[in-house]
Design a protein around this motif. Structure first.
Motif, PDB file in Angstrom:
ATOM      1  N   ILE A 191      -4.752   7.185  25.188  1.00 55.73           N
ATOM      2  CA  ILE A 191      -4.994   8.136  24.097  1.00 55.73           C
ATOM      3  C   ILE A 191      -3.979   7.929  22.979  1.00 55.73           C
ATOM      4  N   SER A 192      -2.708   7.701  23.337  1.00 56.46           N
ATOM      5  CA  SER A 192      -1.713   7.483  22.287  1.00 56.46           C
ATOM      6  C   SER A 192      -1.970   6.172  21.544  1.00 56.46           C
ATOM      7  N   GLY A 193      -2.495   5.158  22.217  1.00 58.16           N
ATOM      8  CA  GLY A 193      -2.857   3.919  21.529  1.00 58.16           C
ATOM      9  C   GLY A 193      -3.987   4.125  20.539  1.00 58.16           C
ATOM     10  N   LEU A 194      -4.987   4.909  20.943  1.00 56.91           N
ATOM     11  CA  LEU A 194      -6.086   5.198  20.027  1.00 56.91           C
ATOM     12  C   LEU A 194      -5.622   6.020  18.826  1.00 56.91           C
ATOM     13  N   VAL A 195      -4.755   6.990  19.066  1.00 55.69           N
ATOM     14  CA  VAL A 195      -4.232   7.802  17.972  1.00 55.69           C
ATOM     15  C   VAL A 195      -3.400   6.939  17.031  1.00 55.69           C
ATOM     16  N   MET A 196      -2.615   6.009  17.606  1.00 51.77           N
ATOM     17  CA  MET A 196      -1.812   5.129  16.752  1.00 51.77           C
ATOM     18  C   MET A 196      -2.708   4.228  15.908  1.00 51.77           C
ATOM     19  N   LEU A 197      -3.811   3.753  16.478  1.00 51.64           N
ATOM     20  CA  LEU A 197      -4.727   2.941  15.684  1.00 51.64           C
ATOM     21  C   LEU A 197      -5.332   3.724  14.521  1.00 51.64           C
ATOM     22  N   LEU A 198      -5.509   5.012  14.707  1.00 48.60           N
ATOM     23  CA  LEU A 198      -6.072   5.833  13.635  1.00 48.60           C
ATOM     24  C   LEU A 198      -5.023   6.249  12.613  1.00 48.60           C
ATOM     25  N   VAL A 199      -3.774   6.450  13.041  1.00 46.55           N
ATOM     26  CA  VAL A 199      -2.758   6.996  12.158  1.00 46.55           C
ATOM     27  C   VAL A 199      -1.995   5.893  11.423  1.00 46.55           C
ATOM     28  N   LEU A 200      -1.860   4.715  12.019  1.00 49.11           N
ATOM     29  CA  LEU A 200      -1.054   3.650  11.421  1.00 49.11           C
ATOM     30  C   LEU A 200      -1.532   3.233  10.027  1.00 49.11           C
ATOM     31  N   PRO A 201      -2.835   3.096   9.764  1.00 52.61           N
ATOM     32  CA  PRO A 201      -3.242   2.760   8.387  1.00 52.61           C
ATOM     33  C   PRO A 201      -2.867   3.841   7.369  1.00 52.61           C
ATOM     34  N   VAL A 202      -2.932   5.090   7.776  1.00 55.81           N
ATOM     35  CA  VAL A 202      -2.557   6.177   6.864  1.00 55.81           C
ATOM     36  C   VAL A 202      -1.064   6.113   6.563  1.00 55.81           C
ATOM     37  N   ILE A 203      -0.260   5.837   7.573  1.00 52.17           N
ATOM     38  CA  ILE A 203       1.188   5.717   7.375  1.00 52.17           C
ATOM     39  C   ILE A 203       1.496   4.516   6.483  1.00 52.17           C
ATOM     40  N   ALA A 204       0.798   3.404   6.711  1.00 54.38           N
ATOM     41  CA  ALA A 204       1.028   2.215   5.884  1.00 54.38           C
ATOM     42  C   ALA A 204       0.671   2.500   4.420  1.00 54.38           C
ATOM     43  N   LEU A 205      -0.423   3.206   4.192  1.00 59.49           N
ATOM     44  CA  LEU A 205      -0.793   3.546   2.812  1.00 59.49           C
ATOM     45  C   LEU A 205       0.186   4.532   2.185  1.00 59.49           C
ATOM     46  N   SER A 206       0.738   5.432   2.981  1.00 57.79           N
ATOM     47  CA  SER A 206       1.700   6.380   2.415  1.00 57.79           C
ATOM     48  C   SER A 206       3.033   5.709   2.106  1.00 57.79           C
ATOM     49  N   LEU A 207       3.368   4.624   2.809  1.00 53.20           N
ATOM     50  CA  LEU A 207       4.610   3.897   2.526  1.00 53.20           C
ATOM     51  C   LEU A 207       4.445   2.841   1.438  1.00 53.20           C
ATOM     52  N   LEU A 208       3.229   2.627   0.966  1.00 53.29           N
ATOM     53  CA  LEU A 208       2.981   1.592  -0.031  1.00 53.29           C
ATOM     54  C   LEU A 208       3.789   1.789  -1.313  1.00 53.29           C
ATOM     55  N   PRO A 209       3.904   2.977  -1.888  1.00 51.03           N
ATOM     56  CA  PRO A 209       4.718   3.118  -3.105  1.00 51.03           C
ATOM     57  C   PRO A 209       6.187   2.758  -2.898  1.00 51.03           C
ATOM     58  N   VAL A 210       6.707   3.008  -1.700  1.00 50.02           N
ATOM     59  CA  VAL A 210       8.110   2.690  -1.426  1.00 50.02           C
ATOM     60  C   VAL A 210       8.289   1.184  -1.279  1.00 50.02           C
ATOM     61  N   LEU A 211       7.337   0.529  -0.627  1.00 56.66           N
ATOM     62  CA  LEU A 211       7.473  -0.889  -0.326  1.00 56.66           C
ATOM     63  C   LEU A 211       6.892  -1.799  -1.409  1.00 56.66           C
ATOM     64  N   LEU A 212       6.234  -1.234  -2.410  1.00 57.05           N
ATOM     65  CA  LEU A 212       5.585  -2.054  -3.428  1.00 57.05           C
ATOM     66  C   LEU A 212       6.550  -2.955  -4.207  1.00 57.05           C
ATOM     67  N   PRO A 213       7.712  -2.484  -4.620  1.00 53.24           N
ATOM     68  CA  PRO A 213       8.627  -3.410  -5.320  1.00 53.24           C
ATOM     69  C   PRO A 213       9.047  -4.600  -4.446  1.00 53.24           C
ATOM     70  N   ALA A 214       9.350  -4.343  -3.179  1.00 48.33           N
ATOM     71  CA  ALA A 214       9.737  -5.443  -2.290  1.00 48.33           C
ATOM     72  C   ALA A 214       8.568  -6.399  -2.084  1.00 48.33           C
ATOM     73  N   LEU A 215       7.358  -5.883  -1.944  1.00 53.83           N
ATOM     74  CA  LEU A 215       6.194  -6.754  -1.789  1.00 53.83           C
ATOM     75  C   LEU A 215       5.965  -7.603  -3.030  1.00 53.83           C
ATOM     76  N   LEU A 216       6.167  -7.024  -4.194  1.00 53.11           N
ATOM     77  CA  LEU A 216       6.002  -7.799  -5.429  1.00 53.11           C
ATOM     78  C   LEU A 216       7.063  -8.898  -5.549  1.00 53.11           C
ATOM     79  N   VAL A 217       8.306  -8.598  -5.181  1.00 48.23           N
ATOM     80  CA  VAL A 217       9.361  -9.614  -5.223  1.00 48.23           C
ATOM     81  C   VAL A 217       9.049 -10.740  -4.246  1.00 48.23           C
ATOM     82  N   PHE A 218       8.659 -10.396  -3.026  1.00 44.88           N
ATOM     83  CA  PHE A 218       8.316 -11.431  -2.046  1.00 44.88           C
ATOM     84  C   PHE A 218       7.110 -12.249  -2.496  1.00 44.88           C
ATOM     85  N   GLY A 219       6.136 -11.600  -3.101  1.00 44.77           N
ATOM     86  CA  GLY A 219       4.974 -12.325  -3.617  1.00 44.77           C
ATOM     87  C   GLY A 219       5.343 -13.266  -4.750  1.00 44.77           C
ATOM     88  N   LEU A 220       6.242 -12.825  -5.624  1.00 51.46           N
ATOM     89  CA  LEU A 220       6.698 -13.683  -6.716  1.00 51.46           C
ATOM     90  C   LEU A 220       7.458 -14.899  -6.178  1.00 51.46           C
TER      91      LEU A 220
END
Length: 94
Positions: free
Chosen positions: A47-76
């Motif tokens: 059950i915790s694995g299924l919940v993590m599969l459902l919640v992890l994309p939401v957490i990743a999207l909520s952290l996107l504004p924080v990680l966006l500068p680092a992702l842009l630097v790595f992409g560059l």
């Protein structure tokens, strides 16, 4: 004196029988409880694995504004390194 010894033997025998019955009950319910505990733990992991599969994309999207500068630097950096590579020399077939 003999009566007192008989009373002690009867009480001691009843005590031994009672402790044996208690041991059997404790062993039986301990094994059954352990089995249920293992099944509940496995179900909790599933059950915790299924919940993590459902919640992890939401957490990743909520952290996107924080990680966006680092992702842009790595992409560059990746783009610069990728464009700076020279193409591999292809062997000429004879």
């Amino acid at each position: 004196m003999i009566e007192l010894m008989v009373i002690f033997l009867v009480v001691g025998g009843l005590w031994l029988v009672g402790s044996l019955v208690g041991l059997v009950f404790k062993l039986t319910f301990g094994l059954i409880g352990g089995l249920f505990s293992l099944l509940a733990g496995a179900l909790g992991i599933v059950i915790s694995g299924l919940v993590m599969l459902l919640v992890l994309p939401v957490i990743a999207l909520s952290l996107l504004p924080v990680l966006l500068p680092a992702l842009l630097v790595f992409g560059l950096i990746w783009t610069i390194v990728h464009l700076a590579r020279k193409p591999l020399a292809t062997p000429v077939s004879r």
